[in-house]
Scaffold this active site. Structure first.
Site, short mmCIF file in Angstrom:
data_model
loop_
_atom_site.label_atom_id
_atom_site.label_comp_id
_atom_site.label_asym_id
_atom_site.label_seq_id
_atom_site.Cartn_x
_atom_site.Cartn_y
_atom_site.Cartn_z
N GLY A 1 0.81 -1.23 0.00
CA GLY A 1 0.00 0.00 0.00
C GLY A 1 0.83 1.27 0.00
O GLY A 1 2.04 1.24 0.24
N CYS A 2 0.16 2.40 -0.28
CA CYS A 2 0.84 3.70 -0.31
C CYS A 2 0.59 4.51 0.95
O CYS A 2 1.10 5.61 1.10
CB CYS A 2 0.37 4.51 -1.51
SG CYS A 2 0.89 3.81 -3.07
N ILE A 3 -0.24 4.00 1.84
CA ILE A 3 -0.62 4.79 3.01
C ILE A 3 0.04 4.22 4.28
O ILE A 3 -0.06 3.04 4.54
CB ILE A 3 -2.16 4.79 3.22
CG1 ILE A 3 -2.87 5.24 1.95
CG2 ILE A 3 -2.54 5.65 4.40
CD1 ILE A 3 -2.62 6.68 1.56
N MET B 1 7.26 7.29 5.22
CA MET B 1 7.25 5.82 5.37
C MET B 1 8.55 5.20 4.85
O MET B 1 8.94 4.13 5.28
CB MET B 1 6.06 5.23 4.59
CG MET B 1 4.74 5.39 5.31
SD MET B 1 3.33 5.14 4.20
CE MET B 1 3.54 3.46 3.67
#
Lengths: 73, 172
Positions: A71-73, B36
């Site tokens: 995922g990107c989140i 992230m």
């Protein structure tokens, strides 16, 4: 391996994140999003980034022995 | 001749200059995605982008349904073909923009994309920096108290460039 990533000691809190990631990976075939991780593992965002400096998605997944979350989140 | 491996990106500064729901999200997703990966990240909100930081409005951001030539992309959300255009006059009917924004928020939730307020908090907690543009604040008669607590500083353009030393700058 953790030491290479700038983590001197794997604490219970690290393990909580790693175990949650492994569980998610087994269930869904990919690691969780950061949002899901922080909401469900009980480790808030701030702490998560302190535990895994240099990117929680990448580092925690590496130590957990799973592939990087999709995922990107 | 073998080329050298490019240096990994270490810092990004993202400028968010527009305030629609679909205009603020990409900036937040890119910035949060950088954190992230362990990349230092900041977002500089300017002009209508400030809408995302205002306490009273940040969770009411909308998609423009008038004059948005790419809205056909959203048609599959309503079970229609992606090739179907959305007539701009239809978009002007009261409530259509609200409906489109509501639908997008449903899709966001499914993909684990947080609402704007929560997203700003998550980004800030991840060590990301949130700045507001001084000139735009003066123009819209805004004070720092009008903005969410995660706003670290109100900056001039010059200060923004100073803070962005060594960073890749992305304009959205």
């Amino acid at each position: 391996m953790a030491a290479e990533d700038g983590i001197s000691e794997l604490t219970d809190r690290h393990m909580a994140v790693i175990e949650f990631m492994r569980k998610e990976f087994e269930a869904n075939g990919t690691g969780p999003s950061i949002r899901k991780l922080t909401k469900q593992s009980g480790v808030p965002t701030k702490e998560l980034y302190q535990l895994f400096p240099g990117g929680p998605a990448k580092k925690a997944a590496r130590i957990a022995g799973i592939t990087k979350p999709q995922g990107c989140i | 001749m073998a080329s050298e491996t490019p240096e990994p990106i270490k810092r990004v500064s993202i400028i968010c200059s527009k305030g629609g729901l679909d205009e603020v999200l990409p900036a937040l997703i890119m910035a949060n995605g950088a954190r992230m990966e362990g990349i230092e990240a900041s977002i500089f909100f300017t002009f209508f982008g400030l809408n995302a930081l205002i306490k009273k409005t940040h969770d009411q951001l909308k998609i423009a349904t008038v004059g948005n030539a790419a809205l056909n992309l959203a048609m599959p959300m309503m079970g229609m073909p992606i090739t179907m255009p959305m007539p701009t006059l239809l978009g002007a009917i009261p409530g259509v923009s609200r409906l489109a924004s509501w639908m997008m928020k449903q899709e966001m939730e499914k993909l684990d994309i947080p609402p704007i307020g929560e997203f700003l908090e998550m980004f800030s907690d991840s060590g990301g920096h949130i700045y507001a543009c001084k000139l735009a604040m003066d123009m819209f008669k805004l004070k720092k108290e009008d903005l969410v607590d995660q706003v670290e500083k109100v900056l001039t353009v010059g200060q923004f460039y100073e803070i962005s030393a060594g960073a890749s700058i992305i304009f959205t």
